[in-house]
Design an enzyme around this catalytic site. Sequence first.
Site, PDB file in Angstrom:
ATOM      1  N   ILE A  13       0.923  -1.321  -0.075  1.00 49.93           N
ATOM      2  CA  ILE A  13      -0.048  -0.089   0.179  1.00 49.93           C
ATOM      3  C   ILE A  13       0.728   1.453  -0.051  1.00 49.93           C
ATOM      4  CG2 ILE A  13      -2.113   1.154   1.232  1.00 49.93           C
ATOM      5  CD1 ILE A  13      -2.665  -1.529   2.676  1.00 49.93           C
ATOM      6  N   ASP A  34      11.890   2.937   4.453  1.00 52.24           N
ATOM      7  CA  ASP A  34      11.415   1.568   4.433  1.00 52.24           C
ATOM      8  C   ASP A  34      13.022   0.594   4.938  1.00 52.24           C
ATOM      9  OD1 ASP A  34       8.884  -0.128   3.085  1.00 52.24           O
ATOM     10  OD2 ASP A  34      10.870  -1.401   3.828  1.00 52.24           O
ATOM     11  N   GLU A  85       4.579  -4.488  10.221  1.00 55.66           N
ATOM     12  CA  GLU A  85       4.274  -6.077   9.801  1.00 55.66           C
ATOM     13  C   GLU A  85       2.841  -6.356   9.884  1.00 55.66           C
ATOM     14  OE1 GLU A  85       6.711  -8.288   9.167  1.00 55.66           O
ATOM     15  OE2 GLU A  85       8.409  -7.143  10.005  1.00 55.66           O
ATOM     16  N   THR A 126      -5.982  -0.375  10.371  1.00 56.78           N
ATOM     17  CA  THR A 126      -6.841  -1.378   9.666  1.00 56.78           C
ATOM     18  C   THR A 126      -8.258  -1.666  10.439  1.00 56.78           C
ATOM     19  OG1 THR A 126      -6.788  -3.974   9.312  1.00 56.78           O
ATOM     20  CG2 THR A 126      -5.474  -3.107  11.093  1.00 56.78           C
ATOM     21  N   ASP A 127      -9.076  -2.170   9.793  1.00 54.85           N
ATOM     22  CA  ASP A 127     -10.153  -2.604  10.224  1.00 54.85           C
ATOM     23  C   ASP A 127     -10.299  -3.770  11.301  1.00 54.85           C
ATOM     24  OD1 ASP A 127     -10.045  -4.635   8.435  1.00 54.85           O
ATOM     25  OD2 ASP A 127     -12.051  -4.286   7.462  1.00 54.85           O
ATOM     26  N   GLU A 128      -9.317  -4.671  11.096  1.00 56.41           N
ATOM     27  CA  GLU A 128      -8.966  -5.639  12.088  1.00 56.41           C
ATOM     28  C   GLU A 128      -8.853  -5.141  13.491  1.00 56.41           C
ATOM     29  OE1 GLU A 128      -6.553  -9.008  10.757  1.00 56.41           O
ATOM     30  OE2 GLU A 128      -6.599  -8.261   8.916  1.00 56.41           O
ATOM     31  N   TYR A 153      -1.498  -9.514  15.487  1.00 60.99           N
ATOM     32  CA  TYR A 153      -1.275  -8.606  14.306  1.00 60.99           C
ATOM     33  C   TYR A 153      -2.152  -7.580  14.758  1.00 60.99           C
ATOM     34  CZ  TYR A 153      -2.525  -5.747  10.234  1.00 60.99           C
ATOM     35  OH  TYR A 153      -2.894  -4.550   9.414  1.00 60.99           O
ATOM     36  N   SER A 154      -3.608  -7.657  14.819  1.00 64.87           N
ATOM     37  CA  SER A 154      -4.375  -6.717  15.058  1.00 64.87           C
ATOM     38  C   SER A 154      -4.267  -5.924  16.434  1.00 64.87           C
ATOM     39  CB  SER A 154      -5.943  -7.192  14.787  1.00 64.87           C
ATOM     40  OG  SER A 154      -6.171  -8.357  15.577  1.00 64.87           O
ATOM     41  N   LYS A 157      -1.685  -3.291  16.082  1.00 63.43           N
ATOM     42  CA  LYS A 157      -2.153  -2.277  15.110  1.00 63.43           C
ATOM     43  C   LYS A 157      -3.004  -1.705  16.018  1.00 63.43           C
ATOM     44  CE  LYS A 157      -1.589  -0.977  11.530  1.00 63.43           C
ATOM     45  NZ  LYS A 157      -0.382   0.107  10.938  1.00 63.43           N
ATOM     46  N   ASN A 182      -9.834  -4.807   3.660  1.00 61.94           N
ATOM     47  CA  ASN A 182      -8.767  -5.259   2.911  1.00 61.94           C
ATOM     48  C   ASN A 182      -8.273  -4.725   1.504  1.00 61.94           C
ATOM     49  OD1 ASN A 182      -9.223  -7.298   5.048  1.00 61.94           O
ATOM     50  ND2 ASN A 182      -8.780  -9.055   3.833  1.00 61.94           N
TER      51      ASN A 182
END
Length: 338
Positions: A13, A34, A85, A126-128, A153-154, A157, A182
């Site tokens: 992204i 990066d 990540e 993220t929406d997660e 992961y979520s 975040k 996503n």
Amino acid sequence: MTKILVTGGAGFIGGNFVQYMLKKYSEYEIYNLDMLTYAGDLTKHQEIEQYKNYSFINMDIADRTSIEALFEEEEFDYVVHFAAESHVDRSIDDPAIFIRTNVLGTQVLLDAAKQINVKKFVHVSTDEVYGELEFDSDTFFDENSPIQPNSPYSASKASSDLLVRAYNETYGLPVNITRCSNNYGPYHFPEKLIPLTISRVLNDQEVPVYGNGNNIRDWLHVTDHCSAIDLIMHEAKSGEVFNIGGHNEKSNLEVVRTIIRSLGKSEDLIKFVTDRKGHDKRYAIDPTKLEQLGWKPVYDFESGIAHTVQWFLDNKDWWENILSGEYQSYFKKQYTLK
């Protein structure tokens, strides 16, 4: 000249955002920072390396000394923070690296941004972080939904989201937090569902689908995501959170079948595998708040997936080069397939 630092600009992204901004704003200096982990790739930027207003910086966002020195030297106006990540499966195997990069790295960037008084820190999430929804098409996450992450992961975040909020509330740092559904599109690393499916179907290999394939995700073309972040960076009031969704809910099985049909292959390639631990049932977000700011997606799923499949057909050299080495080792560990 306005200076914009994009972290994670060698990723999927972030890389698309770097190209989007360079092509739209010749008056901006774009800095791509990066660390070039396994998912970082600079070949996508060969065309823009000649741009005089583009610079690449190889640096770890968790390296406080280097980050603070960089910020003091360049005095960035804006920070758009993608670096993270991001693969749930890998977070289940090794949560520690997700905490280091996604939480500690974000905190280092926030401190550096605070020291030089950036105009805006845009944190891409993220929406997660909202957790999961039941299979009920009438329910959606909005910006006031509680944060209830279910994977390492979520959780990492969500933690970084809360840090960004805290720096706005405590120190007055101008921020926005975006939570997207996503993404898919060009240069998508082939460990994720859509590029994994495309690459394996083109090679007549079995496609792994977790569980029964009924888990539902909302899909957003990466170009639409880039335009949303552009708008939020320039127009949104500081402190606001925005959901970025495409209104394209599909089950994982529907996505795989759509790609197989588009390539004229057999659904016999589908191979159901043991479900992922803590696999959220459904994500769906309400982007009304962002639409009221003036954003609207260009792609529906049908046109977006056709564009993406064609891109992978036209750019085999890029993804075939990735399908070797560490990726193959990871794939064999994650799935039991041919």
